[in-house]
Design an enzyme around this catalytic site. Sequence first.
Site, PDB file in Angstrom:
ATOM      1  N   HIS A  83       0.824  -1.221   0.000  1.00 53.76           N
ATOM      2  CA  HIS A  83       0.000   0.000   0.000  1.00 53.76           C
ATOM      3  C   HIS A  83       0.854   1.265   0.000  1.00 53.76           C
ATOM      4  O   HIS A  83       0.370   2.332  -0.347  1.00 53.76           O
ATOM      5  CB  HIS A  83      -1.058  -0.016   1.111  1.00 53.76           C
ATOM      6  CG  HIS A  83      -0.582   0.329   2.493  1.00 53.76           C
ATOM      7  ND1 HIS A  83      -0.252  -0.604   3.439  1.00 53.76           N
ATOM      8  CD2 HIS A  83      -0.410   1.526   3.093  1.00 53.76           C
ATOM      9  CE1 HIS A  83       0.095  -0.004   4.554  1.00 53.76           C
ATOM     10  NE2 HIS A  83       0.022   1.306   4.376  1.00 53.76           N
ATOM     11  N   ASP A 219       1.108  -7.671   2.420  1.00 51.74           N
ATOM     12  CA  ASP A 219       1.191  -6.247   2.086  1.00 51.74           C
ATOM     13  C   ASP A 219       2.655  -5.792   1.905  1.00 51.74           C
ATOM     14  O   ASP A 219       3.202  -5.084   2.741  1.00 51.74           O
ATOM     15  CB  ASP A 219       0.503  -5.437   3.186  1.00 51.74           C
ATOM     16  CG  ASP A 219       0.234  -3.996   2.778  1.00 51.74           C
ATOM     17  OD1 ASP A 219       0.819  -3.538   1.782  1.00 51.74           O
ATOM     18  OD2 ASP A 219      -0.547  -3.324   3.473  1.00 51.74           O
ATOM     19  N   SER A 627       3.951   2.252   8.485  1.00 57.54           N
ATOM     20  CA  SER A 627       3.743   1.235   7.473  1.00 57.54           C
ATOM     21  C   SER A 627       5.027   1.027   6.710  1.00 57.54           C
ATOM     22  O   SER A 627       5.688   1.989   6.315  1.00 57.54           O
ATOM     23  CB  SER A 627       2.645   1.643   6.516  1.00 57.54           C
ATOM     24  OG  SER A 627       1.425   1.259   7.054  1.00 57.54           O
TER      25      SER A 627
HETATM   26  N1  ARG Z   1      -4.794   0.551   7.526  1.00 57.14           N
HETATM   27  C1  ARG Z   1      -3.466   0.489   7.077  1.00 57.14           C
HETATM   28  C2  ARG Z   1      -2.810   1.906   7.172  1.00 57.14           C
HETATM   29  O1  ARG Z   1      -3.310   2.786   7.745  1.00 57.14           O
HETATM   30  C3  ARG Z   1      -3.316  -0.148   5.750  1.00 57.14           C
HETATM   31  C4  ARG Z   1      -3.956   0.525   4.585  1.00 57.14           C
HETATM   32  C5  ARG Z   1      -3.808  -0.167   3.287  1.00 57.14           C
HETATM   33  N2  ARG Z   1      -4.760  -1.225   3.085  1.00 57.14           N
HETATM   34  C6  ARG Z   1      -5.990  -1.025   2.548  1.00 57.14           C
HETATM   35  N3  ARG Z   1      -6.808  -2.031   2.451  1.00 57.14           N
HETATM   36  N4  ARG Z   1      -6.354   0.161   2.151  1.00 57.14           N
HETATM   37  O2  ARG Z   1      -2.395   2.587   6.306  1.00 57.14           O
HETATM   38  N1  ASP Z   2      -1.294   1.454   7.915  1.00 59.74           N
HETATM   39  C1  ASP Z   2      -0.595   2.545   8.548  1.00 59.74           C
HETATM   40  C2  ASP Z   2       0.413   3.214   7.607  1.00 59.74           C
HETATM   41  O1  ASP Z   2       0.188   3.294   6.429  1.00 59.74           O
HETATM   42  C3  ASP Z   2       0.025   2.122   9.818  1.00 59.74           C
HETATM   43  C4  ASP Z   2      -0.918   2.320  10.950  1.00 59.74           C
HETATM   44  O2  ASP Z   2      -1.649   3.321  10.939  1.00 59.74           O
HETATM   45  O3  ASP Z   2      -0.888   1.507  11.861  1.00 59.74           O
HETATM   46  O4  ASP Z   2       1.374   3.803   8.027  1.00 59.74           O
END
Ligand code: ARG
Ligand code: ASP
Length: 695
Positions: A83, A219, A627
């Site tokens: 991502h 990921d 991330s």
């Molecule tokens: N929640 C995670 C972060 O804040 C991963 C985001 C990417 N994954 C997704 N399904 N959008 O960035």
């Molecule tokens: N998914 C998040 C990021 O893109 C990490 C988090 O918020 O825990 O940095």
Amino acid sequence: MRFIKLIIFLVVFQLNAQQGGMWIPSLLEGMNETEMRSLGSKLSASDIYDVNNSSLKDAIGHFNGGCTSEVISEKGLLLTNHHCGYSQIQSHSSLEKDYIKNGFWAKSFEEEIPNEGLFVEFIVRIEDVTEVMLKRVTDDMSPREKQSQIDKNRNAFEKTIEKEDWQGFKISPFYKGNQYFLFITERFEDIRLVGAPPVSIGKFGSDTDNWVWPRHTGDFSLFRIYADKNNRPAKYSEDNRPYTPKHYLPISLDGIEEGDFTMVFGFPGRTNEYLPAVAIEQITQKVNPLNITIREAALKVIDANMKEDDLVRIQYASKQARIANSWKKWIGENLGIEKSGAVTIKKDFEAEFLKALHNQGKTAEYGNILPQLENLYSEIEDINLKRNSFSQVFLVTNELMRMMVRLTQMEMASEKGETAFEKARDRTINQIRSIHKNYSVKVDKGVYKNVMPLFTDNIDASIYETTAFVDLERSLAVLNGEMREVVTKLNNDPAYIYAKPFVLDFYQNVDPEFKRLNTEINALQTQYMKALMEVMPNQRYFPDANRTLRVTYGKVNGYSPRDAVYYKPVTYLDGVIEKYVPGDYEFDVPEKLRQLYENKDYGDYADKNGKLPICFLGTNHTTGGNSGSPAIDAEGNLVGLNFDRVWEGTMSDIYYDPEICRNIMVDLRYVLFIIDKYAGADHLIKEMKLVHPKK
Ligand code: ARG
Ligand code: ASP
């Protein structure tokens, strides 16, 4: 007696170690080092950060200013999340070469794809510069006087910074401006895409599983850093060569088990752990619900169109993910704040603070901080909500309105003369081009119809029929010509006529008023932080995240989200197959992966029970920006790749509850398995250093 004391000491340490915190890598000696050892770490503070010798920090790069990445070979191979590389993967994709859907693997250096604008930044060294930055700053100064003295100090100091020509620097406030640190940086600008799994692995579970445990997402994506012939940062050039890093992370094939020490090393973006209870109430009761509603209205349209139309699916993949991510996070944050009773806990803490002030005779000095903060938060509420709704509608969700914001700014610049105008025009043209790279009028008009009523009663969707800005060529035609002429043409465009009054109101009234109040709030937060550390010195204070390099540590650990429910900390490939829904846009599984599962063809990557681990949980305190951060074992090897947090614990940005806050990592063995067995890219595996620390 001494023995009992020791036990108490150890118990307190054990408990404390589970309390989170993101620490400054150059200051780990002492408390952090001891705590880390008590959790099983064998690393010394200087293994992690050292100025004179290579250390772990030399492998950690800030990825495009928003994510973290780490070097995993002596040829500059770089690992980050799928991502995090998503917009690069997306930008090289088309209906013919669908790297989102099918993945991408360069078979040689020549096939690696350059990415304009992408950069990775390393930290060369960190210095405490509090004294120079706060010279002649005194308590009796107003916030503005303080800021102007700090700016003066900064200007004078910047001229004296010692660094090499190719290095950069950054000075950041810590502990709400009670401390300052200098970072000497090296920024690499030739970063090429090396590999990415298909979205059905790299984003398996998509929005349904985002922020959720149990998780089964691979990921990750791979890039490579290129440097000039002296191994220094350089712009893209065919002559550049793979970067030789000062340090790269060996990868452990032995993986982790419940209870193992882990540390996460990266660039957390922003936390707010020292807010008063009133501020938390405002966020959860007012700001989050507003922002959630607006994003939800936009997502309804975008999601429906993406499912219907393959081209829209590719065009909006990255935009949709960005909008959906915070939308879902805020919902979880609200639930977590509620469930953990964070507001009550903060209120009790504030009562304790007032008592401590009283006991230490410091009420006169600090006693008015909290009451003043309460007043200011209630004063800022309305304008804060207006500001949020403008930004969600005009900057985040609706693209025609985003163009109008940029164009209004350009007209504002024209009032300062030709030079300012020309600069603004170039910038605006770039922004409009980048929006049109992936633009669907149908989607955007649908978004307009859904989100604009949440901002104003004045709705006019007919502007989409008449404005030039739904088409790139016609947009550029409006922007072509000398200044006066452009401004006149612009003011005849129906979308511009419609949007300009809203944008001007925002920049002339809403934003300045918000900033005025916010400056006062920040000044009080600075004092509050100082007072807390002074009168309650036995608490654990870590500086809020601020996009600088930090270390957080903990253990591999499950959690109990609800009565009678316990989540184990590791998922396996079996779980991917359990979730498999043929043809589904979120839970499809590539045939090759299913076959590997059928044949249990896991290579060297299974655990000792013959199962292939996918993701695992830890008690590391992370946030957005972490991330792509490496999860490192007790001896400094890479075991995981951080990418998310659990739903019940997303409130950790405001309130860290050690019971339910967990970070989610991809197991490196799954990453290697996908590269090797799934993609057949074993030439990449050969570059890496694989180790067996447990044997
Ligand atoms: N929640 C995670 C972060 O804040 C991963 C985001 C990417 N994954 C997704 N399904 N959008 O960035
Ligand atoms: N998914 C998040 C990021 O893109 C990490 C988090 O918020 O825990 O940095």
